[in-house]
Design a protein around this motif. Structure first.
Motif, PDB file in Angstrom:
ATOM      1  N   GLU A  22     -43.665 -25.394   4.979  1.00  0.00           N
ATOM      2  CA  GLU A  22     -43.664 -23.958   4.687  1.00  0.00           C
ATOM      3  C   GLU A  22     -42.256 -23.371   4.725  1.00  0.00           C
ATOM      4  N   VAL A  23     -41.339 -23.990   5.460  1.00  0.00           N
ATOM      5  CA  VAL A  23     -39.945 -23.543   5.475  1.00  0.00           C
ATOM      6  C   VAL A  23     -39.251 -24.007   4.194  1.00  0.00           C
ATOM      7  N   CYS A  24     -39.461 -25.249   3.802  1.00  0.00           N
ATOM      8  CA  CYS A  24     -38.787 -25.833   2.643  1.00  0.00           C
ATOM      9  C   CYS A  24     -39.147 -25.146   1.329  1.00  0.00           C
ATOM     10  N   ARG A  25     -40.323 -24.543   1.255  1.00  0.00           N
ATOM     11  CA  ARG A  25     -40.756 -23.905   0.005  1.00  0.00           C
ATOM     12  C   ARG A  25     -39.890 -22.725  -0.404  1.00  0.00           C
ATOM     13  N   ARG A  26     -39.176 -22.120   0.499  1.00  0.00           N
ATOM     14  CA  ARG A  26     -38.411 -20.914   0.209  1.00  0.00           C
ATOM     15  C   ARG A  26     -36.907 -21.099   0.338  1.00  0.00           C
ATOM     16  N   ILE A  27     -36.444 -22.336   0.506  1.00  0.00           N
ATOM     17  CA  ILE A  27     -35.008 -22.530   0.681  1.00  0.00           C
ATOM     18  C   ILE A  27     -34.477 -23.589  -0.274  1.00  0.00           C
ATOM     19  N   GLU A  28     -33.193 -23.481  -0.540  1.00  0.00           N
ATOM     20  CA  GLU A  28     -32.433 -24.532  -1.191  1.00  0.00           C
ATOM     21  C   GLU A  28     -31.262 -24.830  -0.267  1.00  0.00           C
ATOM     22  N   ILE A  29     -30.706 -26.019  -0.389  1.00  0.00           N
ATOM     23  CA  ILE A  29     -29.577 -26.413   0.448  1.00  0.00           C
ATOM     24  C   ILE A  29     -28.397 -26.704  -0.464  1.00  0.00           C
ATOM     25  N   VAL A  30     -27.283 -25.999  -0.253  1.00  0.00           N
ATOM     26  CA  VAL A  30     -26.076 -26.205  -1.048  1.00  0.00           C
ATOM     27  C   VAL A  30     -24.940 -26.532  -0.091  1.00  0.00           C
ATOM     28  N   ASP A  31     -24.413 -27.735  -0.222  1.00  0.00           N
ATOM     29  CA  ASP A  31     -23.350 -28.231   0.661  1.00  0.00           C
ATOM     30  C   ASP A  31     -23.735 -28.098   2.132  1.00  0.00           C
ATOM     31  N   GLY A  32     -25.001 -28.366   2.428  1.00  0.00           N
ATOM     32  CA  GLY A  32     -25.501 -28.332   3.795  1.00  0.00           C
ATOM     33  C   GLY A  32     -25.881 -26.950   4.292  1.00  0.00           C
ATOM     34  N   ALA A  33     -25.584 -25.901   3.526  1.00  0.00           N
ATOM     35  CA  ALA A  33     -25.903 -24.526   3.926  1.00  0.00           C
ATOM     36  C   ALA A  33     -27.266 -24.128   3.368  1.00  0.00           C
ATOM     37  N   ILE A  34     -28.000 -23.365   4.130  1.00  0.00           N
ATOM     38  CA  ILE A  34     -29.332 -22.914   3.737  1.00  0.00           C
ATOM     39  C   ILE A  34     -29.230 -21.648   2.893  1.00  0.00           C
TER      40      ILE A  34
ATOM     41  N   VAL B  79     -44.995 -33.469 -14.669  1.00  0.00           N
ATOM     42  CA  VAL B  79     -44.398 -32.138 -14.695  1.00  0.00           C
ATOM     43  C   VAL B  79     -44.739 -31.449 -13.385  1.00  0.00           C
ATOM     44  N   SER B  80     -43.728 -30.909 -12.715  1.00  0.00           N
ATOM     45  CA  SER B  80     -43.953 -30.192 -11.456  1.00  0.00           C
ATOM     46  C   SER B  80     -43.189 -28.881 -11.462  1.00  0.00           C
ATOM     47  N   THR B  81     -43.681 -27.942 -10.669  1.00  0.00           N
ATOM     48  CA  THR B  81     -43.016 -26.653 -10.495  1.00  0.00           C
ATOM     49  C   THR B  81     -42.693 -26.470  -9.021  1.00  0.00           C
ATOM     50  N   GLY B  82     -41.526 -25.898  -8.764  1.00  0.00           N
ATOM     51  CA  GLY B  82     -41.154 -25.549  -7.399  1.00  0.00           C
ATOM     52  C   GLY B  82     -41.121 -26.706  -6.423  1.00  0.00           C
ATOM     53  N   VAL B  83     -40.625 -27.863  -6.853  1.00  0.00           N
ATOM     54  CA  VAL B  83     -40.525 -29.014  -5.954  1.00  0.00           C
ATOM     55  C   VAL B  83     -39.055 -29.288  -5.638  1.00  0.00           C
ATOM     56  N   ASP B  84     -38.831 -29.995  -4.551  1.00  0.00           N
ATOM     57  CA  ASP B  84     -37.472 -30.357  -4.167  1.00  0.00           C
ATOM     58  C   ASP B  84     -36.884 -31.370  -5.132  1.00  0.00           C
TER      59      ASP B  84
END
Length: 190
Positions: free
Chosen positions: A26-38, A69-74
């Motif tokens: 549930e946390v991962c669904r709303r975040i992206e990680i760029v250079d280790g930063a949330i 085909v997927s939507t909103g996946v890592d």
């Protein structure tokens, strides 16, 4: 003042791939990680999500059994420093087992539907990251001055420079044949 959740308390080196993999879904669904930063992403508008879902369904109907085909996946673009994006739509090799991390080498097409808060990321950052990862096709969907009209910018990877070259711009019905044949009527997907 509200304290940050424990998962946002990053080490000096940033979030690692192992740290990310240990986070609750549930946390991962709303975040992206760029250079280790949330980066915390707000939920897109319903119209954004509906368009992406409808376009993904059109891809599913067209792409055949060799692609998924997927939507909103890592999408794990890099492990160190961690670079993890969540494209609106990704088309990838259907033989990839579900437990294997989705990486660029499995992807043939990534689509980003631009929102007012994602202009720089969708026009500059993400295309550069996807191209560096070697993803052959990238589409960006943008609003136009007409609220009843969208525009699709299609790009093709130049393998020598690992950058995207413009392939076409569409604001009405169109057909593409690579990486699979699909007919897209933007007005019907709104």
């Amino acid at each position: 003042m509200t304290a940050l959740p424990d998962w946002m308390d990053l080490p000096v080196t940033g979030l690692s791939a192992n740290d990310y993999d240990a986070l609750p879904e549930e946390v991962c669904r709303r975040i992206e990680i760029v250079d280790g930063a949330i980066l915390v992403n707000p939920s897109p508008r319903r119209s954004h999500q509906n368009f992406a879902r409808r376009l993904a369904h059109a891809f599913e109907d067209a792409c055949g059994p060799q692609f998924e085909v997927s939507t909103g996946v890592d999408l794990r673009l890099r492990d160190v420093p961690l670079l993890n994006r969540r494209p609106d739509i990704v088309v990838y090799d259907a033989s990839l087992p579900d437990e294997v991390v989705l990486r660029p080498e499995y992807c043939v097409l990534v689509v980003e539907v631009m929102s007012p808060g994602s202009v720089t990321a969708d026009q500059i950052d993400k295309p550069g990251e996807y191209a560096a990862g070697g993803i052959q096709h990238f589409w960006r969907v943008e609003n136009t001055d007409d609220p009843e009209k969208l525009r699709v910018f299609r790009y093709l990877l130049d393998p020598t420079t690992r950058t995207y070259a413009p392939a076409a711009v569409h604001d009405g019905p169109f057909t593409v044949t690579d990486p699979f044949t699909v007919n897209v009527d933007l007005a019907k997907l709104l």
